[in-house]
Motif scaffolding. Sequence first.
Motif, PDB file in Angstrom:
ATOM      1  N   LEU A  25      -9.299  -4.882   1.834  1.00 12.23           N
ATOM      2  CA  LEU A  25      -8.439  -5.718   2.346  1.00 12.23           C
ATOM      3  C   LEU A  25      -8.071  -5.630   3.846  1.00 12.23           C
ATOM      4  N   SER A  26      -7.899  -4.456   4.389  1.00  9.26           N
ATOM      5  CA  SER A  26      -7.888  -4.338   5.951  1.00  9.26           C
ATOM      6  C   SER A  26      -9.020  -5.020   6.478  1.00  9.26           C
ATOM      7  N   ASP A  27     -10.151  -4.753   6.105  1.00  7.01           N
ATOM      8  CA  ASP A  27     -11.673  -5.216   6.982  1.00  7.01           C
ATOM      9  C   ASP A  27     -11.755  -6.871   6.825  1.00  7.01           C
ATOM     10  N   HIS A  28     -10.931  -7.295   5.738  1.00  6.13           N
ATOM     11  CA  HIS A  28     -11.021  -8.791   5.649  1.00  6.13           C
ATOM     12  C   HIS A  28      -9.700  -9.533   6.348  1.00  6.13           C
ATOM     13  N   GLY A  29      -8.935  -8.705   7.114  1.00  8.22           N
ATOM     14  CA  GLY A  29      -7.788  -9.323   7.871  1.00  8.22           C
ATOM     15  C   GLY A  29      -6.615  -9.553   7.202  1.00  8.22           C
ATOM     16  N   ILE A  30      -6.277  -8.752   5.758  1.00  6.89           N
ATOM     17  CA  ILE A  30      -5.154  -9.208   5.206  1.00  6.89           C
ATOM     18  C   ILE A  30      -3.928  -8.300   5.927  1.00  6.89           C
ATOM     19  N   PRO A  31      -2.968  -8.979   6.217  1.00  7.71           N
ATOM     20  CA  PRO A  31      -1.884  -8.399   6.890  1.00  7.71           C
ATOM     21  C   PRO A  31      -1.206  -7.038   6.239  1.00  7.71           C
ATOM     22  N   ILE A  32      -0.933  -6.123   7.073  1.00  8.33           N
ATOM     23  CA  ILE A  32      -0.569  -4.944   6.447  1.00  8.33           C
ATOM     24  C   ILE A  32       0.890  -5.091   5.615  1.00  8.33           C
ATOM     25  N   VAL A  39      -0.162  -2.425  -2.754  1.00  8.16           N
ATOM     26  CA  VAL A  39      -0.448  -0.868  -3.471  1.00  8.16           C
ATOM     27  C   VAL A  39       0.926  -0.287  -3.778  1.00  8.16           C
ATOM     28  N   GLY A  40       2.227  -1.024  -3.677  1.00  8.52           N
ATOM     29  CA  GLY A  40       3.379  -0.515  -4.195  1.00  8.52           C
ATOM     30  C   GLY A  40       4.377   0.179  -3.331  1.00  8.52           C
ATOM     31  N   HIS A  41       4.047   0.020  -2.102  1.00 11.26           N
ATOM     32  CA  HIS A  41       5.075   0.680  -1.186  1.00 11.26           C
ATOM     33  C   HIS A  41       5.965  -0.069  -0.766  1.00 11.26           C
ATOM     34  N   ARG A  42       7.380   0.406  -0.714  1.00  6.02           N
ATOM     35  CA  ARG A  42       8.628  -0.335  -0.205  1.00  6.02           C
ATOM     36  C   ARG A  42       8.303  -0.898   1.202  1.00  6.02           C
ATOM     37  N   SER A  43       7.815  -0.136   2.136  1.00  5.93           N
ATOM     38  CA  SER A  43       7.620  -0.423   3.504  1.00  5.93           C
ATOM     39  C   SER A  43       6.079  -0.252   4.088  1.00  5.93           C
ATOM     40  N   THR A  44       5.884  -0.726   5.331  1.00  2.00           N
ATOM     41  CA  THR A  44       4.544  -0.677   5.758  1.00  2.00           C
ATOM     42  C   THR A  44       4.289   0.603   6.486  1.00  2.00           C
ATOM     43  N   THR A  45       5.522   1.451   6.452  1.00  2.00           N
ATOM     44  CA  THR A  45       5.465   2.790   7.148  1.00  2.00           C
ATOM     45  C   THR A  45       4.627   3.698   6.305  1.00  2.00           C
ATOM     46  N   VAL A  46       4.835   3.817   5.004  1.00  2.00           N
ATOM     47  CA  VAL A  46       4.065   4.729   3.699  1.00  2.00           C
ATOM     48  C   VAL A  46       2.755   4.177   4.089  1.00  2.00           C
ATOM     49  N   THR A  47       2.312   2.696   3.987  1.00  2.00           N
ATOM     50  CA  THR A  47       0.878   2.515   4.042  1.00  2.00           C
ATOM     51  C   THR A  47       0.434   2.837   5.316  1.00  2.00           C
ATOM     52  N   THR A  49       0.961   5.479   7.338  1.00  4.70           N
ATOM     53  CA  THR A  49       0.910   6.735   7.312  1.00  4.70           C
ATOM     54  C   THR A  49      -0.340   7.366   6.639  1.00  4.70           C
ATOM     55  N   VAL A  50      -0.313   6.878   5.245  1.00 14.34           N
ATOM     56  CA  VAL A  50      -1.303   7.245   4.273  1.00 14.34           C
ATOM     57  C   VAL A  50      -2.850   6.641   4.563  1.00 14.34           C
ATOM     58  N   TYR A  51      -2.756   5.399   4.798  1.00 14.11           N
ATOM     59  CA  TYR A  51      -4.259   4.728   4.997  1.00 14.11           C
ATOM     60  C   TYR A  51      -4.280   4.460   6.444  1.00 14.11           C
ATOM     61  N   ARG A  52      -4.057   5.232   7.460  1.00 14.08           N
ATOM     62  CA  ARG A  52      -4.120   4.960   8.815  1.00 14.08           C
ATOM     63  C   ARG A  52      -5.770   4.791   9.129  1.00 14.08           C
ATOM     64  N   LEU A  53      -6.677   5.548   8.349  1.00  9.64           N
ATOM     65  CA  LEU A  53      -7.948   5.290   8.851  1.00  9.64           C
ATOM     66  C   LEU A  53      -8.426   3.886   8.091  1.00  9.64           C
ATOM     67  N   GLN A  54      -7.993   3.351   7.211  1.00  4.07           N
ATOM     68  CA  GLN A  54      -8.319   2.509   6.399  1.00  4.07           C
ATOM     69  C   GLN A  54      -8.064   1.032   7.264  1.00  4.07           C
ATOM     70  N   ILE A  55      -6.831   1.247   7.796  1.00  5.28           N
ATOM     71  CA  ILE A  55      -5.939  -0.088   8.490  1.00  5.28           C
ATOM     72  C   ILE A  55      -6.503   0.018   9.995  1.00  5.28           C
ATOM     73  N   ARG A  56      -7.211   0.848  10.486  1.00  6.07           N
ATOM     74  CA  ARG A  56      -7.677   0.899  11.932  1.00  6.07           C
ATOM     75  C   ARG A  56      -8.131  -0.477  12.267  1.00  6.07           C
ATOM     76  N   PRO A  57      -8.922  -1.230  11.437  1.00  8.38           N
ATOM     77  CA  PRO A  57      -9.429  -2.630  12.116  1.00  8.38           C
ATOM     78  C   PRO A  57      -8.195  -3.534  12.144  1.00  8.38           C
ATOM     79  N   VAL A  58      -7.372  -3.357  11.290  1.00  6.95           N
ATOM     80  CA  VAL A  58      -6.177  -4.353  11.715  1.00  6.95           C
ATOM     81  C   VAL A  58      -5.272  -4.170  12.648  1.00  6.95           C
ATOM     82  N   MET A  59      -5.236  -2.956  13.131  1.00  6.78           N
ATOM     83  CA  MET A  59      -4.504  -2.331  14.485  1.00  6.78           C
ATOM     84  C   MET A  59      -5.175  -2.938  15.782  1.00  6.78           C
TER      85      MET A  59
END
Length: 71
Positions: A25-32, A39-47, A49-59
Amino acid sequence: MLDKAELVGAEWALREMRHSFVSVLSDHGIPIEDISRLVGHRSTTVTETVYRLQIRPVMEKGATTMHGIFG
């Protein structure tokens, strides 16, 4: 589901599937925010933190965009 993707289901743990899901999802530009909800998180903070390597392309895309705007 993994068998349909021609992957050996027995070789994948749930955690690996979840991280792969976030990566794709991150590689295809889906917003955080959307990824976080999916993935069922209440906020983007958990996402973030847990998936920081996976969301690097978005950042990185965000940083590049800001650099283009403000130089």
